[in-house]
Design a protein around this motif. Structure first.
Motif, PDB file in Angstrom:
ATOM      1  N   SER B  15       0.848  -1.171   0.000  1.00  0.00           N
ATOM      2  CA  SER B  15       0.000   0.000   0.000  1.00  0.00           C
ATOM      3  C   SER B  15       0.893   1.234   0.000  1.00  0.00           C
ATOM      4  O   SER B  15       1.903   1.271   0.695  1.00  0.00           O
ATOM      5  CB  SER B  15      -0.867  -0.050   1.255  1.00  0.00           C
ATOM      6  OG  SER B  15      -0.987   1.220   1.787  1.00  0.00           O
ATOM      7  N   PRO B  16       0.552   2.237  -0.783  1.00  0.00           N
ATOM      8  CA  PRO B  16       1.454   3.380  -0.933  1.00  0.00           C
ATOM      9  C   PRO B  16       1.600   4.206   0.337  1.00  0.00           C
ATOM     10  O   PRO B  16       2.576   4.910   0.491  1.00  0.00           O
ATOM     11  CB  PRO B  16       0.790   4.201  -2.035  1.00  0.00           C
ATOM     12  CG  PRO B  16      -0.638   3.789  -2.029  1.00  0.00           C
ATOM     13  CD  PRO B  16      -0.641   2.362  -1.616  1.00  0.00           C
ATOM     14  N   PHE B  17       0.639   4.119   1.227  1.00  0.00           N
ATOM     15  CA  PHE B  17       0.782   4.979   2.397  1.00  0.00           C
ATOM     16  C   PHE B  17       1.052   4.213   3.673  1.00  0.00           C
ATOM     17  O   PHE B  17       0.823   4.674   4.761  1.00  0.00           O
ATOM     18  CB  PHE B  17      -0.387   5.952   2.564  1.00  0.00           C
ATOM     19  CG  PHE B  17      -1.738   5.332   2.459  1.00  0.00           C
ATOM     20  CD1 PHE B  17      -2.268   5.063   1.219  1.00  0.00           C
ATOM     21  CD2 PHE B  17      -2.471   5.055   3.583  1.00  0.00           C
ATOM     22  CE1 PHE B  17      -3.524   4.512   1.122  1.00  0.00           C
ATOM     23  CE2 PHE B  17      -3.724   4.504   3.486  1.00  0.00           C
ATOM     24  CZ  PHE B  17      -4.246   4.228   2.251  1.00  0.00           C
ATOM     25  N   VAL B  18       1.559   3.019   3.476  1.00  0.00           N
ATOM     26  CA  VAL B  18       1.990   2.280   4.655  1.00  0.00           C
ATOM     27  C   VAL B  18       3.471   2.556   4.859  1.00  0.00           C
ATOM     28  O   VAL B  18       4.257   2.468   3.933  1.00  0.00           O
ATOM     29  CB  VAL B  18       1.792   0.770   4.438  1.00  0.00           C
ATOM     30  CG1 VAL B  18       2.523  -0.007   5.503  1.00  0.00           C
ATOM     31  CG2 VAL B  18       0.326   0.446   4.433  1.00  0.00           C
ATOM     32  N   THR B  19       3.807   2.909   6.050  1.00  0.00           N
ATOM     33  CA  THR B  19       5.220   3.047   6.360  1.00  0.00           C
ATOM     34  C   THR B  19       5.748   1.665   6.678  1.00  0.00           C
ATOM     35  O   THR B  19       5.205   0.974   7.522  1.00  0.00           O
ATOM     36  CB  THR B  19       5.422   3.952   7.582  1.00  0.00           C
ATOM     37  OG1 THR B  19       4.592   5.088   7.426  1.00  0.00           O
ATOM     38  CG2 THR B  19       6.849   4.375   7.701  1.00  0.00           C
ATOM     39  N   ARG B  20       6.761   1.286   5.984  1.00  0.00           N
ATOM     40  CA  ARG B  20       7.317  -0.032   6.253  1.00  0.00           C
ATOM     41  C   ARG B  20       7.882  -0.042   7.666  1.00  0.00           C
ATOM     42  O   ARG B  20       8.561   0.877   8.091  1.00  0.00           O
ATOM     43  CB  ARG B  20       8.425  -0.309   5.251  1.00  0.00           C
ATOM     44  CG  ARG B  20       8.832  -1.752   5.216  1.00  0.00           C
ATOM     45  CD  ARG B  20       9.834  -1.969   4.101  1.00  0.00           C
ATOM     46  NE  ARG B  20      10.336  -3.310   4.169  1.00  0.00           N
ATOM     47  CZ  ARG B  20       9.733  -4.343   3.612  1.00  0.00           C
ATOM     48  NH1 ARG B  20       8.620  -4.159   2.960  1.00  0.00           N
ATOM     49  NH2 ARG B  20      10.248  -5.545   3.704  1.00  0.00           N
ATOM     50  N   ARG B  21       7.539  -1.072   8.388  1.00  0.00           N
ATOM     51  CA  ARG B  21       8.036  -1.135   9.759  1.00  0.00           C
ATOM     52  C   ARG B  21       9.441  -1.709   9.754  1.00  0.00           C
ATOM     53  O   ARG B  21       9.658  -2.842   9.369  1.00  0.00           O
ATOM     54  CB  ARG B  21       7.115  -2.009  10.602  1.00  0.00           C
ATOM     55  CG  ARG B  21       5.754  -1.412  10.744  1.00  0.00           C
ATOM     56  CD  ARG B  21       4.930  -2.210  11.725  1.00  0.00           C
ATOM     57  NE  ARG B  21       3.603  -1.618  11.802  1.00  0.00           N
ATOM     58  CZ  ARG B  21       3.334  -0.541  12.528  1.00  0.00           C
ATOM     59  NH1 ARG B  21       4.279   0.030  13.235  1.00  0.00           N
ATOM     60  NH2 ARG B  21       2.109  -0.054  12.552  1.00  0.00           N
ATOM     61  N   ALA B 681      -7.851  -1.078  -2.147  1.00  0.00           N
ATOM     62  CA  ALA B 681      -7.584  -2.396  -1.573  1.00  0.00           C
ATOM     63  C   ALA B 681      -7.065  -2.262  -0.153  1.00  0.00           C
ATOM     64  O   ALA B 681      -7.510  -2.974   0.756  1.00  0.00           O
ATOM     65  CB  ALA B 681      -6.584  -3.153  -2.445  1.00  0.00           C
ATOM     66  N   ALA B 682      -6.142  -1.334   0.040  1.00  0.00           N
ATOM     67  CA  ALA B 682      -5.611  -1.144   1.392  1.00  0.00           C
ATOM     68  C   ALA B 682      -6.739  -0.771   2.346  1.00  0.00           C
ATOM     69  O   ALA B 682      -6.815  -1.268   3.477  1.00  0.00           O
ATOM     70  CB  ALA B 682      -4.537  -0.059   1.384  1.00  0.00           C
ATOM     71  N   SER B 683      -7.633   0.089   1.876  1.00  0.00           N
ATOM     72  CA  SER B 683      -8.763   0.487   2.734  1.00  0.00           C
ATOM     73  C   SER B 683      -9.668  -0.694   3.032  1.00  0.00           C
ATOM     74  O   SER B 683     -10.165  -0.841   4.153  1.00  0.00           O
ATOM     75  CB  SER B 683      -9.558   1.608   2.066  1.00  0.00           C
ATOM     76  OG  SER B 683      -8.806   2.803   2.037  1.00  0.00           O
TER      77      SER B 683
END
Lengths: 166, 783, 328
Positions: B15-21, B681-683
């Motif tokens: 997802s484009p607005f997920v910050t990779r942990r 999809a992320a939503s």
């Protein structure tokens, strides 16, 4: 007996039973404010009265004689969305869109509450103005339920808004 | 039978607005050597979303309208002369109305009509789901046709009045005297002798070998009992309909997940031709399986006819609980036997749920067990007891939501007993082919999802020990579970495409958007099919007069749309082929050899041989060309084993003093085929996870077994997650297209509702050492 | 909702004069009353709107605070003096309901709000002695997770749902009342009645009596107070158990202490015996546990709320420990 809604004066209904919510929706065709429970349990009917967020479903319209109401319809400037509305779209802080107007009105008020240093139940020190971190925002938005689970996008949008407009 | 090679080497798209942990990633996992067995997978970085085409993060098309509050829902349309409806609900679970006093209500100010079984028009009973291919009703109980009462909360009178206030007041004035009959309202009573359920065309029972014997002989085993409570959808939009009889046509503004099926079912009830029902639902304020056909639709239409006035019927929140069903309760047993190496020798998943006599909906909680793990023996069985209650119905991820809970908790318990990491245990039981049908998987990358999830979450491998830690008052633990939901595509897909000379296309189809972003995703698929820019596609939906009868259910709508658009595109190409003028390079080519690309009709084998669509229409002197076609029958799911899977990881915090449970972190990685719009999809994935957190932590419809009455018909007494309950949710997907699914996409609406409760319960165990087998996991269970 | 007359009171005297019979109710912001009217639980023939009466928050001659009954919950929670000198009150209010409801709800209305027992709210479908005396109680053998364990009776086990009142109870707040026969003051802890066999009688207010203000006495201990609420949802949920407490330690001994409980009783519950046992004790786990035991000694549970005494004990101990730790 008149009430001002989005700058427009209206005569209040004669039937004292009529809530502000039903007055707007069924008498004025202002459908932007939503009915999700009609008992103060979901926040979908959140509007601002003299700048403070309240629930229109629990407000008997007659009680608000002389007061000024702002609804979701009063937020955008013509064709231009209010910055918070635009951020909700940008961060996909909505799905079905039904709780959305209430969420946005709530967040507008929340911004003012932070500005005056109002505490919340997650504020650690009551003597210091609260910092608008995510936990604070989440707590303060908790009176607006969302069943589609668009919470992350909304908090993202509100966080952006607060950082850009405070 | 050929075995399709599973493709584990596609990069993951984030997802484009997920910050990779970044915390913890890799170190522990790499050291254990567990997660890098397949090079390139666990270390893949999120790809930038494609700039156009399928998968592009186009923003929600109706977003601006919705944030303005300008989207009109069912109760937000008006007809001249419209009156308002209110309902009176029964207070007994079973019996007969001896006498109903309506005089006071009739005399009340503003009242236009009081309708009871005594003056209700005689109508046919509604067709419920599965009674016919078009059945859309929650139950087959006739609507107010006689004095009989079938559940506590059944509508027994309808009031119409000039205002809602007047209607609500008059409803309180109706007095009903009942002849009470004995009702079956207790789970224990209904469970006695309950038969094996028949659901969706089959018995919910499967046996392979002697699972009990294998369990008894297993080197390691667990045998656990679970329960899940009744739950309600609680869409924030109240169920509502605004209805008018216009000439011979019944016009309805509805909130429904099936415009066509609702219209057809209503037409049958009223003895109309389906063309005499015009039903629209452009915006639906949440569905989740519950926005279907309930008694209020029929009552509103009947009252409107009787009164000769249009009617708005908005249910109260209590009304929604009284007459729109939710998810049935379950009691389940999962027993697993295994060899010491973790390979399953027995898988038993059985239990009992509740239904009513007049529906065919049984919560199919064994479906995940059917398709998830290899095992030597298996016994699956669901029995359905019949109660006198409001019809239970579909609620997000029916079966799998409550079925993955015990299955995945039991696997966690087994992993602990075997001292095997729970991810590794699942990998060791990854089946080569479908465990029950023997069919090849069309595409399956559960192992990849598990590994990617572990990587993103920073999973610490474990071998039987708890890794929970304490931070002040809080006990912190982590847990994981697999997610599962079947692929579905129902018959009835169809679409019409109208191509204009301006190069723009209008796509019309009777589909729905309850918040999934259907219009937005459909536009991308249509652009892909037609070879036109996304911006030049207009989508019209939410109207039963549009082609097809596609229900937004079972996560199948996008598959139905994909198949319909392919068929309509082919039909359009045939129309266009016939317009190719003599002398053009494409002249005389068979339609099958042609397709559309980059705004032109082209030779599929040589796209350079082309004719721009605008030229084609201009030369033919056509302002527009239109074609409509139906999708082929859904044979793919018969030939292949088609399922979506996923991996869910949760970090929880349990307060050592109060038992309060908070979910602080969650990661979901899903294998659902191609992702059509990464933002939407992320939503959607987050959406299901939040609802599943509600199921895990707090949701419980309190069905009072003494009276058969729901005791908490209110959002103030039935808790759903609030903002403070929803952590930041990390989601990702494999994005590997399913070669057998239209558009390569298997549907994403429901899978994220599964596995979450188990991951939370497993994390609670890690934190506290307590295995909770009964949902919701409330603090009293953790004190 | 049954039709009713609506009138706005111009003054306290005007409000009181408008009450002719039991069919007349005072209307605050309606956050509870309007809902109860929709549910058919309350059926007033006349509402007297008192929201435009005094909402001032002002110091008293004795150094305390006088809060007008029409003050919004938000105004009280945000008041600088309340935050500094009565933090448990601010925290209690902030933990209740939602920002929207707190903005609307008045102090007087909060005190007089009614139980959220779902059987009480189901006029047509459930039995309730509070709603209809002698009818029976469906909560006793039904769903009673949210119900009370202290001060309950065989007729009623409903709880008073307020958070604010729990802090007020801890702080010895005094309710100012105006009526046809003049004014009187009643300690908040004596305002609500226990159900006994008359659960429909919820307060000591006589017909037409109006809450005009709440007075917070000046006490140094209140500044060292806090409120902890335990619930099924992280926010926007009623308390299963809540504790308002204050602690003052001098020379290693407990000089003064306040403990009040919410979510467990038909009224804001002051744990006086627990307080008494702590005076003079060395602050610490053993003293706090003993006090908590005493606070819940009289608990009577039902299957659904059997966890509450233990939860309440743990919460009391944790809150007192926090206060003791913070004071060192």
């Amino acid at each position: 007996m008149t009430i001002t809604i989005n700058g427009q004066p209206y005569d209040l209904p004669t039937d004292a039973r009529v809530s502000l919510l039903d007055f707007m929706r069924e008498r004025l065709d202002l459908f932007g404010t939503k009915k999700g429970c009609n008992q103060g349990a979901c926040g979908a009917c959140t509007v601002l009265i003299d700048g403070e967020r309240v629930l229109a479903c629990l407000a008997l319209a007659a009680q608000y004689d002389g007061r000024s109401v702002t609804t979701i319809e009063g937020l955008a400037d013509g064709e231009d969305l209010h910055p918070l509305q635009a951020l909700f779209v940008k961060h996909d802080g909505l799905q079905c869109g039904y709780c959305t107007p209430g969420q946005i009105m709530s967040a507008i008020a929340l911004s003012n509450e932070f500005s005056r240093g109002a505490p919340s139940s997650v504020t650690t020190d009551l003597d210091v103005p609260a910092t608008p971190n995510r936990e604070e925002i989440r707590e303060r938005m908790s009176g607006n339920l969302c069943r589609c689970g668009a919470h992350n996008g909304m908090i993202e949008a509100i966080t952006s808004y607060l950082s850009e407009h405070s | 039978m050929t075995m399709r090679t599973k493709d584990h080497h596609m990069p993951f798209v984030s997802s484009p607005f997920v910050t990779r942990r970044d915390v913890l990633v890799g170190s522990a996992a790499t050291a254990a050597g567990l997660f890098l067995a397949e090079p390139g997978l666990a270390t893949s970085l999120p790809n930038a979303p494609a700039r156009s085409g399928l998968g592009t993060a186009y923003p929600r098309r109706d977003g601006p309208l919705k944030v303005r509050g300008a989207a009109r829902f069912a109760a937000e349309h008006r007809f001249p002369g419209m009156v308002y409806g209110a309902l009176v609900f029964s207070t007994i679970a079973r019996g007969t109305i001896r006498r109903i006093e309506t005089e006071a209500a009739r005399a009340a100010s503003g009242v236009v009509l009081v309708m009871t079984h005594e003056n209700m028009p005689r109508l046919a009973p509604p067709e419920p789901f599965y009674a016919s291919p078009t059945g859309m009703a929650g139950s087959a109980i006739p609507v107010m046709q006689d004095a009989s009462v079938h559940w506590n909360g059944q509508p027994v009178a309808v009031i119409l009045a000039s205002t809602q206030e007047e209607a609500d007041h008059a409803a309180r004035l109706v007095r009903v005297d009942y002849e009470v009959a004995e009702a079956v309202t207790r789970f224990d009573d209904a469970a006695v002798g309950a038969p094996v359920a028949f659901y969706a065309g089959r018995d919910l029972q499967y046996r392979d070998g002697d699972a009990e014997a294998a369990l008894a002989e297993a080197e390691a085993s667990v045998d656990l009992e679970f329960s899940t409570p009744q739950q309600n959808h609680n869409q924030i939009e109240l169920h509502a309909v605004t209805v008018a009889w216009q000439g011979g046509v019944l016009r309805m503004h509805d909130c429904t997940q099936g415009v066509d099926l609702s219209a057809i079912t209503i037409a049958k009830v009223f003895g109309l031709d389906p063309s005499q029902v015009h039903l629209t639902a452009e915006f639906v304020g949440g569905g989740f399986g519950g926005k279907t056909l309930w008694q209020y639709h029929i009552l509103a239409a009947a009252a409107a006819r009787l009164a000769g006035r249009p009617v708005r019927m908005t249910l109260t929140r209590e009304g929604v609980y009284r007459i729109c069903g939710g998810r049935a309760p379950t009691r389940q047993r999962v027993a697993l036997g295994a060899r010491l190496d973790g390979r399953l020798t027995a898988l038993i998943h059985t239990g009992t749920t509740m239904k009513i006599a007049q529906n065919s909906m049984t919560e199919p909680f064994m479906e995940a067990a059917e398709h998830m793990y290899r095992t030597d023996t298996m016994h699956l069985e669901i029995r359905a007891g019949v109660r006198d209650m409001l019809a239970n119905t579909f609620m997000r991820a029916p079966g799998a939501a409550v079925g993955t809970f015990p299955l995945e908790v039991a696997l966690d318990a087994l992993a602990e007993r075997l001292a095997i990491d729970p991810i590794e245990l699942r990998i060791r039981n990854e089946p080569e082919v479908d465990p029950t049908t023997g069919k090849a998987f069309s595409q399956r990358a559960l192992v990849g999802a598990l590994r990617e999830g572990a990587h993103r979450f920073g999973w610490q491998p474990r071998s039987g020990e708890r890794l929970g830690r304490r931070e002040g008052e809080w006990l912190v633990g982590t847990g994981m579970a697999a997610a599962y939901y079947p692929y579905k595509r129902f018959p009835g897909g169809a679409a019409r495409i109208t191509l204009g000379q301006d190069g723009r296309a209008v796509v019309e189809l009777a589909v729905h958007d309850m918040g999934m972003g259907t219009g937005t995703a459909t536009a991308a698929v249509a652009a892909d099919r037609l070879g036109l820019p996304y911006e030049d596609i207009e989508i019209r939906y939410g109207d039963n007069r549009l082609p097809g009868n596609m229900i937004a259910a079972g996560s199948q709508q996008m598959a139905a749309i994909g198949a319909a658009l392919t068929a309509a595109r082919d039909a359009l190409v045939a129309e266009l082929a016939a317009l190719v003028p003599a002398g053009a390079a494409l002249h005389g080519r068979p339609a099958e050899a042609l397709t559309t690309r980059d705004g032109a009709l082209v030779l599929a084998s040589d796209p350079a041989t082309r004719m721009p669509l605008a030229d084609l229409l201009a030369r033919a002197e056509r302002r527009e060309v239109s074609a409509e076609a139906a999708a082929p029958p859904p044979s793919e799911a018969k030939e292949w084993s088609m399922h979506s899977t996923g991996a869910v990881f949760a970090e929880v915090r349990v307060n050592a003093v109060t038992g309060e449970l908070r979910v602080s972190r969650i990661t979901g990685v899903y294998d659902c085929g191609r992702i059509l719009n990464s933002t939407l999809a992320a939503s959607q994935f987050r959406s299901g996870i939040v609802m599943a957190l509600g199921m895990a932590l707090m949701e419980n419809t309190l069905f009072d077994e003494r009276s058969g009455r729901i005791a908490n018909p209110s959002l103030a007494a039935y808790y759903i997650p609030a903002h403070l309950d929803a952590p930041e949710i990390d989601v990702a997907w494999t994005g590997i297209p399913d070669p057998e699914a239209p558009s390569g996409a298997r549907g994403i609406g429901e899978i994220s509702m599964t596995g979450v409760a188990a991951s939370v319960a497993n994390a609670v165990y890690d934190a506290t050492g307590k295995r909770i087998h009964d949902l919701p996991i409330t603090l009293d269970k953790l004190l | 909702m049954t039709p009713f007359d609506y009138a706005r009171a111009r003054s306290e005297q005007d409000a009181v004069a408008r009450v002719k019979d039991a069919g007349t109710k005072y209307l605050g912001a309606g956050t509870n009353l309007v809902d109860l009217m929709r549910e058919g639980v309350e059926v007033p023939s006349r509402l007297v709107d008192v929201t435009r009466l005094s909402s001032r928050i002002e110091p008293t001659d004795g150094g305390g605070l006088l809060i007008g009954a029409a003050a919004s919950n938000t105004a009280v929670a945000e008041d600088a003096a309340v935050r500094a000198r009565y933090p448990a009150l601010a925290r209690a209010i902030l933990s209740g309901a939602s920002a929207q409801i707190r903005n609307m709800a008045t102090v007087g209305g909060n005190i007089l709000q009614r139980t959220r027992c779902t059987y009480f709210l189901d006029v047509e479908g459930a039995r309730c002695n509070k709603r209809q005396p002698g009818q029976g109680c469906d909560a006793l053998e039904g769903f009673n997770r949210g119900h009370g364990v202290l001060g309950v009776s065989p007729a009623c086990i409903a709880t008073h749902p307020s958070d604010m009142c729990v802090a007020l109870a801890a702080f010895d707040a005094v309710v100012h009342i105006a009526g046809a026969n003049g004014r009187r003051h009643v300690p908040l802890v004596d305002l609500h009645r226990l159900p006994g066999d008359t659960p429909h009688l919820e307060t000591v207010l006589e017909l037409g009596e109006l809450i005009t203000a709440v007075e917070l006495p000046s006490q140094t201990i209140t500044a060292r107070s806090t409120y902890r609420k335990v619930r099924d949802r992280a926010s926007y949920a009623f308390a299963l158990v809540s504790v308002a407490a204050a602690l003052e330690v001098a020379e290693g001994r407990i000089a003064d202490v306040r403990i009040a409980l919410g979510g467990v009783a038909p009224k804001p519950w002051r744990a006086r015996e627990a307080e008494a046992t702590l005076i003079g004790a060395v602050p610490g786990q053993s003293a706090f546990v003993a006090a908590a035991e005493l606070a819940l000694a009289g608990a009577r549970t039902r299957p659904g709320n059997a966890f509450k005494p233990e939860l309440a004990r743990r919460t009391i101990v944790a809150v007192l420990s926090d206060l003791a730790g913070a004071g060192q």
